[in-house]
Design an enzyme around this catalytic site. Structure first.
Site, PDB file in Angstrom:
ATOM      1  N   HIS A 165       5.182 -11.693 -17.086  1.00  0.00           N
ATOM      2  CA  HIS A 165       6.142 -10.746 -16.361  1.00  0.00           C
ATOM      3  C   HIS A 165       5.224 -10.064 -15.272  1.00  0.00           C
ATOM      4  CE1 HIS A 165       8.906  -7.843 -15.617  1.00  0.00           C
ATOM      5  NE2 HIS A 165       8.050  -6.830 -15.073  1.00  0.00           N
ATOM      6  N   CYS A 166       5.533 -10.693 -14.134  1.00  0.00           N
ATOM      7  CA  CYS A 166       4.923 -10.652 -12.947  1.00  0.00           C
ATOM      8  C   CYS A 166       5.255  -9.131 -12.134  1.00  0.00           C
ATOM      9  CB  CYS A 166       5.072 -11.726 -11.859  1.00  0.00           C
ATOM     10  SG  CYS A 166       4.168 -11.564 -10.463  1.00  0.00           S
ATOM     11  N   PRO A 167       4.180  -8.123 -12.093  1.00  0.00           N
ATOM     12  CA  PRO A 167       4.593  -7.138 -11.486  1.00  0.00           C
ATOM     13  C   PRO A 167       4.750  -7.335  -9.830  1.00  0.00           C
ATOM     14  CG  PRO A 167       2.403  -6.949 -12.145  1.00  0.00           C
ATOM     15  CD  PRO A 167       2.914  -8.407 -12.754  1.00  0.00           C
ATOM     16  N   GLY A 185       8.158  -8.822  -9.717  1.00  0.00           N
ATOM     17  CA  GLY A 185       9.182  -7.614 -10.134  1.00  0.00           C
ATOM     18  C   GLY A 185       9.863  -8.226 -11.145  1.00  0.00           C
TER      19      GLY A 185
END
Length: 155
Positions: free
Chosen positions: A54-56, A59
């Protein structure tokens, strides 16, 4: 009043695909058997096929459907950062030939700051690109590489 006789499904189920037995895990949140190499993202609350991470910064989850765009993004970011670093080095070199090295550092502190920031950014972003290039070459995801849960050597 009758009692509810609903039972939760088994945690795993074995199915035969192309003469191979494949074990599918049940996701109690999504209420389905997950395909192989699928993981549940706790941030998005969805099962993602070939879940990488999950890439912050992006997003959302990086998985099967958008991994190529994420990979192209970090490769282009690597080239951009290397280009900016080369331009700043060239700028400071040309200015220092005309004005002297110490005078250039005093008169262009923003360029020096940009040089320092780009220096560290180039190595971290190139490292990230190199790691994902290794993952692409190994047919792995970040999640599988960290957990060691998948190997091309398995039959």
């Amino acid at each position: 009043m009758g009692t509810s006789t609903y039972r939760l499904p088994a945690r795993t189920m074995e199915v035969v695909i192309n003469k191979y037995v494949v074990k599918l895990k049940y996701c109690y949140t999504c209420k389905m058997f997950r395909p192989p190499r699928t993981s549940h993202c706790s941030v998005c609350d969805n099962c993602v096929e070939r879940f990488d991470h999950h890439c912050p910064w992006v997003g959302n989850c990086v998985g099967k459907r958008n991994y190529r765009y994420f990979y192209a993004f970090i490769l282009s970011l690597s080239f951009l950062t290397a280009f900016i670093f080369a331009c700043v080095v060239t700028h400071l070199t040309l200015r220092s030939q005309r004005d002297g090295f110490l005078t250039t550092l005093k008169t262009t502190p923003a360029s020096v700051l940009e040089l320092v920031i780009c220096f560290f950014s180039v190595w971290s972003i190139l490292g990230l690109s190199g790691f994902h290039t290794y993952l692409v070459a190994s047919n792995l995801t970040t999640n599988e590489d960290i957990k060691g849960s998948w190997s091309n050597k398995r039959a």
